[in-house]
Design a protein around this motif. Structure first.
Motif, PDB file in Angstrom:
ATOM      1  N   LEU A  20       0.851  -1.289  -0.150  1.00 22.04           N
ATOM      2  CA  LEU A  20      -0.061   0.236   0.152  1.00 22.04           C
ATOM      3  C   LEU A  20       1.024   1.351  -0.117  1.00 22.04           C
ATOM      4  N   GLY A  21       2.029   1.013   0.453  1.00 17.97           N
ATOM      5  CA  GLY A  21       3.067   2.294   0.402  1.00 17.97           C
ATOM      6  C   GLY A  21       3.088   2.979   1.768  1.00 17.97           C
ATOM      7  N   PHE A  64      -0.010   4.425   9.633  1.00 18.01           N
ATOM      8  CA  PHE A  64      -1.166   3.902   9.112  1.00 18.01           C
ATOM      9  C   PHE A  64      -2.360   4.652   9.953  1.00 18.01           C
ATOM     10  N   MET A  65      -2.150   4.352  11.224  1.00 24.89           N
ATOM     11  CA  MET A  65      -3.172   4.496  12.387  1.00 24.89           C
ATOM     12  C   MET A  65      -3.450   6.251  12.235  1.00 24.89           C
ATOM     13  N   GLY A  66      -4.719   6.367  12.618  1.00 27.23           N
ATOM     14  CA  GLY A  66      -5.166   7.696  12.654  1.00 27.23           C
ATOM     15  C   GLY A  66      -5.546   8.484  11.354  1.00 27.23           C
ATOM     16  N   LYS A  67      -5.383   7.575  10.148  1.00 26.21           N
ATOM     17  CA  LYS A  67      -5.640   8.100   8.838  1.00 26.21           C
ATOM     18  C   LYS A  67      -6.874   7.745   8.357  1.00 26.21           C
ATOM     19  N   HIS A  68      -7.508   8.515   7.441  1.00 27.54           N
ATOM     20  CA  HIS A  68      -8.899   8.313   6.834  1.00 27.54           C
ATOM     21  C   HIS A  68      -8.895   7.235   5.977  1.00 27.54           C
ATOM     22  N   VAL A  69      -9.926   6.428   5.881  1.00 28.29           N
ATOM     23  CA  VAL A  69      -9.654   5.163   5.335  1.00 28.29           C
ATOM     24  C   VAL A  69      -9.577   5.325   3.721  1.00 28.29           C
ATOM     25  N   THR A  70     -10.067   6.722   3.176  1.00 27.63           N
ATOM     26  CA  THR A  70      -9.577   6.972   1.617  1.00 27.63           C
ATOM     27  C   THR A  70      -8.302   7.359   1.394  1.00 27.63           C
ATOM     28  N   THR A  71      -7.430   7.491   2.517  1.00 25.92           N
ATOM     29  CA  THR A  71      -6.099   7.911   2.211  1.00 25.92           C
ATOM     30  C   THR A  71      -5.249   7.117   1.459  1.00 25.92           C
ATOM     31  N   THR A  79     -12.804   6.985  -2.678  1.00 27.99           N
ATOM     32  CA  THR A  79     -13.515   8.255  -2.619  1.00 27.99           C
ATOM     33  C   THR A  79     -14.679   7.901  -1.253  1.00 27.99           C
ATOM     34  N   LEU A  80     -15.055   9.041  -0.980  1.00 31.16           N
ATOM     35  CA  LEU A  80     -16.248   8.922   0.063  1.00 31.16           C
ATOM     36  C   LEU A  80     -17.561   8.231  -0.651  1.00 31.16           C
ATOM     37  N   LEU A  83      -8.721  -1.091  -6.898  1.00 32.13           N
ATOM     38  CA  LEU A  83      -8.243   0.019  -6.706  1.00 32.13           C
ATOM     39  C   LEU A  83      -6.880   0.116  -7.047  1.00 32.13           C
ATOM     40  N   VAL A  84      -6.494   1.588  -6.937  1.00 31.03           N
ATOM     41  CA  VAL A  84      -5.140   1.876  -7.267  1.00 31.03           C
ATOM     42  C   VAL A  84      -4.357   2.260  -6.247  1.00 31.03           C
ATOM     43  N   ASN A  85      -3.134   1.712  -5.673  1.00 24.04           N
ATOM     44  CA  ASN A  85      -2.461   2.367  -4.555  1.00 24.04           C
ATOM     45  C   ASN A  85      -1.793   3.674  -4.798  1.00 24.04           C
TER      46      ASN A  85
END
Length: 456
Positions: A40-41, A47-54, A60-61, A83-85
């Motif tokens: 995922l890069g 990773f933690m605390g990020k929005h799932v769309t990051t 997207t939402l 999806l594309v990472n």
């Protein structure tokens, strides 16, 4: 907090668990394999605390399963997403996402997922490790790794697919870096032997005194410190033995190799019994086999036995249409492996690559791109980023002096070759190994040519 447990079906099929709060921010993530984060890069601490769309370019939402469940409160099960990472690589996942409810209010989600990886991503070789032709048999390449648009190479790929089904010996001839190992593994993985070992040996990397025991094994007590040890012939039983730089074998060992291939039996060093082996031998040389026979560095009878099928691999310089394709291929490779992302290559770099002679062939091109990644100061590879020898390369013109001498073509070629060797020796301060590498020769071949031109 309420969870609709009855709707959790076949969750043992999933590898990962993700928990978010009511805003889609990640508050917990458990993975079966940490390498998923690398694909995922991201690093774990990022990773933690990020929005799932990051984590994906096109998530997207609107198309996020997590955000859909947060909005509707309705679980979604077994949803496949492509999806594309952030590195530009395609990732396929299957998700089942459920709402977390407390006091009739949605306070978050829990998502169970499994990731799949396309073969276009070079890292997928690791992810497909369970497949018996990847890693399990000591290989990492298949015929799909022969990247080409060149007609000659396409013909070679067709030939590989045909001969893989036979048990005949194969002799590969190609300069350093032309892909001999890739071809050998492709033949093995297309053959009926694919579930058995692929054993590879560079004969030029083993001291001559150890080659016999390496190939045929040893018997305890045959010499000081000797133990009962299986050689590579036994280790490859049922599979394929790939012998690179076959011309490095001395004449005595060439006789023993011929006997082993002809009779399909070997005898360990110091042993007194024959051992049956069922192997296919693929060999390779970076020098013209016919010339090796003429110079008596390769036994004629061994050459005939090894070369039931002979495949001559073209130099990269002869595959001009492949340079841009390979450049794009390795850009994708290093975007996934170097913790960097290159968006483009300056057109001057491509022109320079097409002008360069590539004595190290595909291996040199790959290494040149890696050098560029280490030098780059922006998201575009420029001329300043590539190795200086490539950047400054210019095709040496044929001198008028050579023409005026009235030399034959052979004499002119010899003179030009001698001049190149002398020039490279000066640049490397007489270091033979480095000179041989720059010229695309084996060290043994360079010594032969230096003797020929009385340079030693």
């Amino acid at each position: 907090m309420n969870i609709d447990v009855d709707s959790f079906k076949n969750l043992s099929d999933y590898d990962n668990i993700l928990v978010t709060d009511e805003n889609g921010m990640i508050i917990f993530y458990d993975l079966a394999d940490l390498s998923v984060l690398k694909v995922l890069g991201f690093r774990p601490e990022e990773f933690m605390g990020k929005h799932v769309t990051t984590f994906y370019r096109d998530l997207t939402l609107e198309n996020s399963t997590v955000m859909r469940v947060l909005k509707t409160g309705v679980a979604v099960c077994n949803v496949k997403q492509e999806l594309v990472n952030k590195n530009g690589d395609p990732i396929i996942s299957v998700n089942s996402t459920y709402p977390l409810i407390e006091d009739e209010k949605i306070i978050g989600t829990i998502e169970f997922s499994k990731h799949f990886f396309t073969k276009e991503n070079i890292q997928s070789l690791e992810k497909y490790a369970e497949h018996k032709i990847f890693r399990k048999n000591n290989t990492i390449y298949t015929i799909d790794n022969l990247i080409t648009a060149n007609a000659r190479m396409e013909a070679i790929k067709s030939k590989i697919a045909k001969i893989a089904k036979t048990g005949s010996t194969v002799l590969l001839y190609g300069r350093t870096g032309t892909g001999k190992e890739v071809v050998a593994q492709a033949i093995h993985n297309l053959s009926d032997r694919y579930e058995n070992p692929f054993i590879s040996l560079n004969c030029g990397a083993i001291p001559p005194t150890l080659l016999e025991s390496t190939l045929f094994g040893t018997t305890k007590g045959s010499f000081t410190g000797a133990e009962d040890t299986a050689g590579l012939f036994e280790q490859a039983d049922g599979g394929t033995l790939f012998l690179d730089e076959i011309n490095s074998l001395d004449m005595v060992l060439q006789v023993k190799l011929l006997k082993a291939i002809e009779e399909k039996t070997i005898r360990r060093v110091g042993g007194n019994k024959n051992i049956r082996v069922d192997i296919r031998v693929i060999s390779a040389t970076n020098e013209d086999p016919d010339m090796l026979v003429q110079e008596k560095r390769l036994r004629e009878d061994l050459f005939y036995r090894l070369g039931i099928v002979q495949i001559d691999l073209p130099n990269l310089e002869e595959r001009q249409e492949d340079i841009e394709i390979l450049l794009d291929y390795y850009i994708r490779f290093y975007n996934s492996n170097m913790n960097m992302y290159m968006e483009s290559v300056h057109p001057d770099v491509l022109l320079c690559f097409k002008r360069y002679a590539w004595p190290g062939n595909i291996r040199e091109l790959k290494n040149a791109i890696e050098t560029a990644y280490n030098n780059a100061s922006s998201s575009q590879i420029t001329l300043d980023d590539i190795p200086r020898r490539i950047r400054n390369y210019a095709v040496a013109p044929i001198s008028e002096n050579t023409v005026s001498k009235g030399l034959t073509l052979k004499d002119a070629v010899d003179e030009f070759e001698k001049g190149m060797i002398v020039s490279e020796l000066k640049l490397t301060n007489g270091k033979l190994a480095e000179t041989a590498r720059r010229l695309g020769l084996s060290k043994q071949s360079l010594k032969y040519k230096m003797d020929k031109y009385q340079l030693r």
